[in-house]
Motif scaffolding. Sequence first.
Motif, PDB file in Angstrom:
ATOM      1  N   ALA A  47       0.835  -1.209   0.000  1.00  0.00           N
ATOM      2  CA  ALA A  47       0.000   0.000   0.000  1.00  0.00           C
ATOM      3  C   ALA A  47       0.864   1.251   0.000  1.00  0.00           C
ATOM      4  CB  ALA A  47      -0.915   0.000   1.210  1.00  0.00           C
ATOM      5  N   ARG A  48       0.389   2.275  -0.685  1.00  0.00           N
ATOM      6  CA  ARG A  48       1.085   3.567  -0.698  1.00  0.00           C
ATOM      7  C   ARG A  48       0.160   4.619  -0.099  1.00  0.00           C
ATOM      8  NH1 ARG A  48       2.454   7.927  -4.143  1.00  0.00           N
ATOM      9  NH2 ARG A  48       0.901   7.281  -5.674  1.00  0.00           N
ATOM     10  N   TYR A  49       0.628   5.254   0.964  1.00  0.00           N
ATOM     11  CA  TYR A  49      -0.214   6.174   1.744  1.00  0.00           C
ATOM     12  C   TYR A  49       0.630   7.350   2.194  1.00  0.00           C
ATOM     13  CZ  TYR A  49      -2.254   7.681   6.304  1.00  0.00           C
ATOM     14  OH  TYR A  49      -2.737   8.392   7.378  1.00  0.00           O
ATOM     15  N   ARG A  50       0.124   8.542   1.912  1.00  0.00           N
ATOM     16  CA  ARG A  50       0.769   9.765   2.381  1.00  0.00           C
ATOM     17  C   ARG A  50      -0.060  10.310   3.542  1.00  0.00           C
ATOM     18  NH1 ARG A  50       4.389  13.068  -0.051  1.00  0.00           N
ATOM     19  NH2 ARG A  50       4.093  12.088  -2.087  1.00  0.00           N
ATOM     20  N   VAL A  51       0.572  10.443   4.710  1.00  0.00           N
ATOM     21  CA  VAL A  51      -0.145  10.901   5.903  1.00  0.00           C
ATOM     22  C   VAL A  51      -0.768  12.265   5.623  1.00  0.00           C
ATOM     23  CG1 VAL A  51       0.084  11.533   8.332  1.00  0.00           C
ATOM     24  CG2 VAL A  51       1.362   9.574   7.429  1.00  0.00           C
ATOM     25  N   PRO A  52      -2.091  12.429   5.822  1.00  0.00           N
ATOM     26  CA  PRO A  52      -2.761  13.674   5.427  1.00  0.00           C
ATOM     27  C   PRO A  52      -2.466  14.841   6.359  1.00  0.00           C
ATOM     28  CG  PRO A  52      -4.318  12.192   6.490  1.00  0.00           C
ATOM     29  CD  PRO A  52      -3.031  11.416   6.334  1.00  0.00           C
ATOM     30  N   ASP A  53      -2.614  16.037   5.812  1.00  0.00           N
ATOM     31  CA  ASP A  53      -2.442  17.273   6.579  1.00  0.00           C
ATOM     32  C   ASP A  53      -3.646  17.583   7.453  1.00  0.00           C
ATOM     33  OD1 ASP A  53      -0.046  17.709   5.191  1.00  0.00           O
ATOM     34  OD2 ASP A  53      -1.007  18.997   3.692  1.00  0.00           O
ATOM     35  N   GLY A 100      -8.022  16.329   8.571  1.00  0.00           N
ATOM     36  CA  GLY A 100      -9.177  15.456   8.464  1.00  0.00           C
ATOM     37  C   GLY A 100      -8.973  14.052   8.983  1.00  0.00           C
ATOM     38  N   PHE A 101      -9.940  13.188   8.643  1.00  0.00           N
ATOM     39  CA  PHE A 101      -9.933  11.802   9.114  1.00  0.00           C
ATOM     40  C   PHE A 101     -10.082  10.825   7.947  1.00  0.00           C
ATOM     41  CE2 PHE A 101     -14.154  13.732   9.676  1.00  0.00           C
ATOM     42  CZ  PHE A 101     -14.955  12.926   8.884  1.00  0.00           C
ATOM     43  N   LEU A 102      -9.664  11.272   6.762  1.00  0.00           N
ATOM     44  CA  LEU A 102      -9.776  10.457   5.564  1.00  0.00           C
ATOM     45  C   LEU A 102      -8.393  10.192   4.984  1.00  0.00           C
ATOM     46  CD1 LEU A 102     -12.749  12.440   3.987  1.00  0.00           C
ATOM     47  CD2 LEU A 102     -12.878  10.336   5.351  1.00  0.00           C
ATOM     48  N   ALA A 103      -8.161   8.926   4.616  1.00  0.00           N
ATOM     49  CA  ALA A 103      -6.860   8.515   4.091  1.00  0.00           C
ATOM     50  C   ALA A 103      -7.025   8.043   2.657  1.00  0.00           C
ATOM     51  CB  ALA A 103      -6.289   7.394   4.952  1.00  0.00           C
ATOM     52  N   TRP A 104      -6.156   8.512   1.790  1.00  0.00           N
ATOM     53  CA  TRP A 104      -6.167   8.141   0.380  1.00  0.00           C
ATOM     54  C   TRP A 104      -5.045   7.124   0.179  1.00  0.00           C
ATOM     55  CZ3 TRP A 104      -9.471   7.959  -3.227  1.00  0.00           C
ATOM     56  CH2 TRP A 104      -9.155   8.027  -4.591  1.00  0.00           C
ATOM     57  N   VAL A 105      -5.424   5.888  -0.135  1.00  0.00           N
ATOM     58  CA  VAL A 105      -4.469   4.780  -0.138  1.00  0.00           C
ATOM     59  C   VAL A 105      -4.446   4.119  -1.514  1.00  0.00           C
ATOM     60  CG1 VAL A 105      -3.788   2.633   0.969  1.00  0.00           C
ATOM     61  CG2 VAL A 105      -4.893   4.434   2.322  1.00  0.00           C
ATOM     62  N   ASP A 106      -3.271   3.996  -2.069  1.00  0.00           N
ATOM     63  CA  ASP A 106      -3.059   3.377  -3.381  1.00  0.00           C
ATOM     64  C   ASP A 106      -2.750   1.894  -3.180  1.00  0.00           C
ATOM     65  OD1 ASP A 106      -2.284   2.588  -5.897  1.00  0.00           O
ATOM     66  OD2 ASP A 106      -0.741   4.118  -6.151  1.00  0.00           O
ATOM     67  N   LEU A 107      -3.644   1.034  -3.662  1.00  0.00           N
ATOM     68  CA  LEU A 107      -3.471  -0.414  -3.555  1.00  0.00           C
ATOM     69  C   LEU A 107      -3.228  -1.056  -4.913  1.00  0.00           C
ATOM     70  CD1 LEU A 107      -6.371  -1.252  -1.032  1.00  0.00           C
ATOM     71  CD2 LEU A 107      -3.954  -0.797  -0.519  1.00  0.00           C
ATOM     72  N   SER A 108      -2.833  -0.248  -5.888  1.00  0.00           N
ATOM     73  CA  SER A 108      -2.757  -0.752  -7.258  1.00  0.00           C
ATOM     74  C   SER A 108      -1.722  -1.853  -7.433  1.00  0.00           C
ATOM     75  CB  SER A 108      -2.483   0.401  -8.227  1.00  0.00           C
ATOM     76  OG  SER A 108      -1.304   1.102  -7.869  1.00  0.00           O
ATOM     77  N   THR A 109      -0.713  -1.902  -6.567  1.00  0.00           N
ATOM     78  CA  THR A 109       0.312  -2.943  -6.709  1.00  0.00           C
ATOM     79  C   THR A 109      -0.193  -4.317  -6.288  1.00  0.00           C
ATOM     80  OG1 THR A 109       1.207  -2.591  -4.485  1.00  0.00           O
ATOM     81  CG2 THR A 109       2.142  -1.261  -6.274  1.00  0.00           C
ATOM     82  N   LEU A 110      -1.351  -4.381  -5.642  1.00  0.00           N
ATOM     83  CA  LEU A 110      -1.853  -5.659  -5.143  1.00  0.00           C
ATOM     84  C   LEU A 110      -2.556  -6.478  -6.208  1.00  0.00           C
ATOM     85  CD1 LEU A 110      -3.264  -4.548  -1.660  1.00  0.00           C
ATOM     86  CD2 LEU A 110      -0.965  -5.359  -2.249  1.00  0.00           C
TER      87      LEU A 110
END
Length: 387
Positions: free
Chosen positions: A313-319, A321-331
């Motif tokens: 998973a690729r995740y950049r800790v957000p500045d 809020g409580f929402l996380a945008w997570v890239d799972l494309s490698t799975l």
Amino acid sequence: MSVITPLQALPIEELRQRSSTKWRRYPAEVLPLFVAETDFPMADSITRVLARAVQLGDTGYTPPDPGIRDAYAGFARRRFGWTVDPSRIRTTCDVMMGVVELLRKVTQPGDRVIVTPPVYPPFYECIPEAGAVVERVPLIENESGWHLDLPGIEAALAGGARAVLLCNPHNPTGTVHSRETLAALADLAAGFGATVISDEIHAPLVHPGILFTPFLDASPAAARIGYTVASASKAYNLAGLKCALMITASDDTARVVRSLPDEVEWRTGLFGALAAVAAFAEESDPWLDALRATLDDNRRLLAELLAEHIPGARYRVPDAGFLAWVDLSTLGWGDNPAVKILRDAKVALHLGPLFGEEGKGHVRINFGCSPAVLREAVERIGALVRT
């Protein structure tokens, strides 16, 4: 300096007694981390005001000035260092309704309105509702984070786009745009005679060490050509109570908002207005600080959990809020991995492709919950990786 005690989420058994979308859309075996509702007890100040209203049968029409203008002006001054003229605030039902009404005033049918995907899915719906056309100028991601593509926006404005629908803080990436970026955007829009409408619903939830700049406070040009739409609904979990604010900072834009039909303001819910006044009062600041401390912990916990259980998973800790945008494309779970996750792990996440083409292979995770729920959700998803 006083130590802030993080806010504790309610027990999941109690949360499952709620009747909102988060807890009624899926069966009990599903952990719901999709829609932007949070799992925390309501601020005492809000509970008291709503309980008193029910006790009095105070369920009638919303008055012309329920006190929310002054309450928000005080909140903006304390939390953002922003001076807001209360006379330049009007209310309506919710943020997207405010956006639609403003777009109807500042665009003509068929005009193009810039959005910056991946972005909140209702943006793609409210622009056509107002009679305009969506023009996509995706965010740029580099080592330092997500950024507005200012040259791309300039090209779109030069090509005839008439407005920018900004999300600040950005949903789903959690990006807080800098003052310099916002001022540059305002200069571009002003140079082409265009308008910026800024959705700032997540602004109260900016994380420690991050400076939030309201768009209208970014520069004189921003104050002249911009509109802000805000609400207490995300920070204080009040989405069902229906109250949003349309804010301006110049005589010209204030006249536009004043020209909206009275019915736009009549749509404000009385309970929403009462709750918002209580939320924006200084009395509620300690509750908000406790919530922010919890979310700060959770955004970092999620990074640890993903690294441990879903290393692809690729995740950049957000500045914010409580929402996380997570890239799972490698799975290798396809363009819409949330479908497999719901089916096989019984965890409901927001569908990445709904945020635009850039959302393929992504999910949005709501971490406004207890650490235990967040841990269980990621562990369930991680089990799919190992099978």
